[in-house]
Design a protein around this motif. Structure first.
Motif, short mmCIF file in Angstrom:
data_model
loop_
_atom_site.label_atom_id
_atom_site.label_comp_id
_atom_site.label_asym_id
_atom_site.label_seq_id
_atom_site.Cartn_x
_atom_site.Cartn_y
_atom_site.Cartn_z
N VAL A 1 -6.86 1.89 -7.83
CA VAL A 1 -5.45 2.47 -7.64
C VAL A 1 -4.55 1.09 -8.22
CG1 VAL A 1 -4.01 3.21 -5.97
CG2 VAL A 1 -6.48 3.93 -5.84
N LEU A 2 -5.04 0.14 -7.51
CA LEU A 2 -4.06 -1.12 -7.82
C LEU A 2 -4.00 -1.40 -9.18
CD1 LEU A 2 -2.47 -3.02 -6.06
CD2 LEU A 2 -4.30 -4.37 -6.18
N ASP B 1 -1.09 -1.29 -14.34
CA ASP B 1 -1.06 -0.90 -15.71
C ASP B 1 0.30 -0.33 -16.08
OD1 ASP B 1 -3.30 -2.34 -16.41
OD2 ASP B 1 -4.65 -0.62 -16.13
N GLN B 2 0.77 0.60 -15.13
CA GLN B 2 1.85 1.37 -15.24
C GLN B 2 3.25 0.58 -15.23
OE1 GLN B 2 1.92 5.14 -13.46
NE2 GLN B 2 4.07 5.37 -12.89
N ALA C 1 -7.64 -6.89 3.50
CA ALA C 1 -8.96 -7.49 3.08
C ALA C 1 -9.43 -6.71 1.68
CB ALA C 1 -9.94 -7.48 4.17
N ALA C 2 -9.41 -5.54 1.68
CA ALA C 2 -9.81 -4.77 0.43
C ALA C 2 -8.64 -5.07 -0.67
CB ALA C 2 -9.69 -3.19 0.69
N LEU C 3 -7.50 -4.84 -0.42
CA LEU C 3 -6.48 -5.13 -1.86
C LEU C 3 -6.39 -6.68 -1.98
CD1 LEU C 3 -4.36 -2.09 -0.87
CD2 LEU C 3 -5.96 -2.38 -2.75
N THR C 4 -6.70 -7.54 -0.88
CA THR C 4 -6.12 -9.09 -0.88
C THR C 4 -4.84 -9.12 -1.15
OG1 THR C 4 -6.60 -9.20 -3.29
CG2 THR C 4 -8.51 -9.62 -1.68
N ARG C 5 -4.07 -8.15 -0.45
CA ARG C 5 -2.62 -8.34 -0.54
C ARG C 5 -2.11 -7.63 0.72
NH1 ARG C 5 -4.21 -7.84 -5.48
NH2 ARG C 5 -3.06 -8.79 -7.22
N THR C 6 -0.76 -8.16 1.05
CA THR C 6 -0.04 -7.55 2.23
C THR C 6 -0.02 -6.10 2.27
OG1 THR C 6 0.86 -9.75 2.54
CG2 THR C 6 1.84 -7.73 3.77
N VAL C 7 -0.15 -5.25 3.20
CA VAL C 7 0.09 -3.96 3.14
C VAL C 7 0.89 -3.76 4.35
CG1 VAL C 7 -2.06 -3.29 2.11
CG2 VAL C 7 -1.88 -3.24 4.52
#
Length: 646
Positions: free
Chosen positions: A94-95, A100-101, A130-136
């Motif tokens: 998804v990320l 890409d978009q 943790a899964a995305l290694t980014r703030t959500v």
């Protein structure tokens, strides 16, 4: 131009996502050629991977990850996989599709079931981070659903129902002066998954396998296949389902499925709307709007029509994504707003009029032209009063959302990134810590002490975020590696701490003056991390950064006026702060003897005022020039305060 935003809604069956690009355009996100990929993993050759619609039915299914948050790990073919790593397998495509978009890493919103307990929401947020290694940032599903609805005129109502795989949930919404107001909530755990289990049991019984119909193991094996067959009935009258031995092939007929569905969902909607009536705080409408994957099934809207007019929302599986983006863009959260209070003219001719009204007695005394003159005079006085005092103070439910909307977002300050915290932050946003009441901290000096005096009386709410240097080589000590807000040591690394504080409208001047006065007498004790505060005047020469770290007296040796301060070499380079009449600024120093980095750390704080919102940006760095630069970048990154705060 706003930063792009990605929103993800993870259901029990499908995963949906949408993008709001820099121009504000919202589009569903296609992942591997579909905008509704399965929200589950399969195991192929001993390795888990995201499921695809074209997968053979013989592949082992791991089931919905959204229902496995309480399981730390799963053993697959002898290897233990953490729930975080499995979630990463599901979400990284998804990320990647989002990057890409739009060609950039967006801010990430995650829709979270609003009925979940706060502990489960926090765990969910940590897993996503943790899964995305980014703030959500989490957006409660009821708020997303309310903001996805068409604009309602004030007082108009509607019921919005999310028809999902695991539950049916509904909210009663009434149009408010600032947006949708939620006046009731209800949920039934009997969603599409239970319906598919009924269909499977009926099919197994009709095929001569009544024992398998009541065997729970067959539910796990057969329900995904029955669900796929039911969805395929949109294009066929009958669909064949391949089940494991000894059953083999069974058939599902559209006529039978629709009949069973209408009976099942008529009962479920009756139960759901009864609960909604009981929970609503105001009279509610009987007009229904449906969303969710089950809204496509004709049996569902047909069953709901028994209770009132029904409309299926456009692209029903992406409704919560659209609503989450609208909620994120809104200046305030209107869902908890109270209803409007009716204003009625007093019946008693001698009674005092309500504000803004002219009593009957006044009109009788003056009459005719005189009455017109009085009306003009009173109206002019009210207008003058409103111009002098501004709009009313924000209501308590508005404070959190206004403060959060003003704070800088991720990637808005060059050179530092927004940190999320496992503990010590807000329940619904792991990047933000909010304080109110007696917990409010002073905005002056080093900002670590409780607020006192006019500041304590006037500050109603504070929300803060921490941005840490992108340069990991500058991050040392346990504070830099902290996962809890309270254990973070700002002197251990280059960072920017931003705070939005909301004050009462009549308290702006007293609070502003109190902070200015406090900065003239900041303490430098063992309890203060930032010491030797130097105030930058609004006009005149910049005094530059502190040239020494003030030494503290020992317990046995009294300090004398002749004590020589310890000089340092960290004064240069000096940056500079742009000042003005609506800005306060000051510098301080954390001495090497107590700093987490083992060296003197310079601190620059910039405080601006915007309506009833005070915006403070405090930067810490090894040299004062960098601290000045980062503090001003943080101040610039704040969003404008909403018009309601001016």
């Amino acid at each position: 131009m706003p930063n792009p935003v990605l929103v993800i809604d993870i259901g029990a069956c499908t995963l949906t996502a949408a993008i709001r690009d820099a121009s504000g355009r919202v589009t569903p996100l296609a992942i591997d050629g579909t905008t509704t990929p399965p929200a589950r993993l399969v195991v192929q050759a001993g390795q888990p991977r995201p499921a695809r619609d074209s997968d053979p039915l013989t592949l082992a299914q791991l089931g919905p990850l959204i229902e496995r948050l309480d399981v730390p790990s799963l053993v697959i073919d002898g290897v233990s996989w953490s729930i975080e790593s499995l979630t990463a397998l599901l979400l990284r495509p998804v990320l990647g599709a989002a990057f890409d978009q739009i060609g950039a890493t967006p801010k990430i919103l995650i829709v979270v079931p609003s009925e979940w307990a706060p502990e489960l929401q926090r765990r969910f947020q940590r897993i996503m981070h943790a899964a995305l290694t980014r703030t959500v940032t989490l957006v409660p599903s009821d708020n997303a659903l309310a903001y996805a609805l068409p604009s309602l005129r004030t007082g108009a109502g509607v019921i919005a129902a999310d028809c999902g795989a695991t539950a049916l949930s509904a909210i009663a919404v009434i149009g408010g002066e600032r947006g949708p107001r939620i006046v009731g909530r209800a949920q039934s755990d009997s969603g599409g998954d239970i319906f598919d289990r009924f269909l499977l049991a009926d099919a197994l019984t009709d095929a001569g396998f009544p024992e398998q119909a009541v065997d729970a193991r067959w539910g796990f094996a057969g329900v995904p296949r029955v669900r796929a067959a039911r969805e395929a009935l949109a294009d066929a009258d009958t669909v064949t389902v391949d089940l494991p031995r000894p059953v083999g092939r069974i058939a599902l007929a559209e006529r039978d499925v629709d009949a069973t569905g209408e009976r099942y969902f008529t009962h479920q909607f009756s139960d759901l709307l009864t609960r909604l009536d009981e929970n609503a705080t105001e009279p509610i409408s009987r007009r229904l709007m449906l969303c969710g994957g089950l809204a496509y099934d004709p049996a569902v809207p047909n069953a709901a029509r028994v209770h009132g007019p029904v409309k299926v929302m456009a692209n029903p599986q992406h409704v919560l994504c659209r609503g989450a983006l609208a909620f994120d863009a809104a200046a305030v959260d209107s869902t908890a707003d109270p209803g409007p209070r009716p204003i009625a003219e007093p019946d008693d001719e001698n009674a005092e009029p309500l504000p803004g009204m002219i009593s009957k007695r006044t009109l009788m005394l003056f009459g005719g032209v005189g009455a017109t003159v009085v009306a003009i005079a009173v109206a002019g006085g009210l207008a003058l009063s409103a111009a002098m005092t501004g709009a009313p103070d924000l209501r308590e439910p508005e404070l959190r959302n206004v403060a959060s909307s003003v704070l800088p977002a991720d990637q808005s300050i060059t050179g530092v990134r927004l940190r999320a915290w496992a503990n010590g932050a807000d329940t619904t946003d792991g990047t933000t810590r909010s304080l109110s009441g007696a917990d409010v901290r002073t905005l002056a000096c080093g900002g670590t002490r409780p607020a006192e005096g006019a500041e304590a009386d006037g500050v109603r709410w504070q929300s803060s975020r921490i941005f840490v240097s992108d340069d990991t080589s500058s991050s040392t000590g346990s504070g830099a590696r902290a996962t809890s807000w309270d254990s973070f040591d700002p002197s251990a690394t280059t960072n920017v701490i931003v705070t939005a504080a909301i004050v009462g409208r009549d308290d702006r001047e007293p609070v502003w003056k109190d902070i200015s006065s406090s900065n003239q007498r900041c303490p430098s004790t063992k309890d203060d991390l930032v010491r030797t505060i130097v105030v930058i005047p609004q006009t005149g020469l910049d005094p530059g950064p502190p040239s020494y770290a003030e030494e503290l007296p020992s317990d046995t040796t009294p300090r004398t006026p002749t004590s020589a301060p310890r000089t340092t070499t960290t004064r240069a380079p000096q940056g500079g702060v742009t000042m003005g009449t609506q800005r306060q600024a000051w510098r301080g120093l954390t001495p090497a003897s107590i700093s987490g980095s083992g060296t003197d750390m310079h601190v620059t704080c910039v405080l601006d005022i915007d309506g009833v919102v005070l915006k403070r940006s405090c930067a810490t760095a090894e040299d004062s020039g960098t601290a000045d630069h980062l503090a001003q970048l943080g101040a610039t990154a704040f969003n404008p305060a909403p018009e309601t705060t001016r």
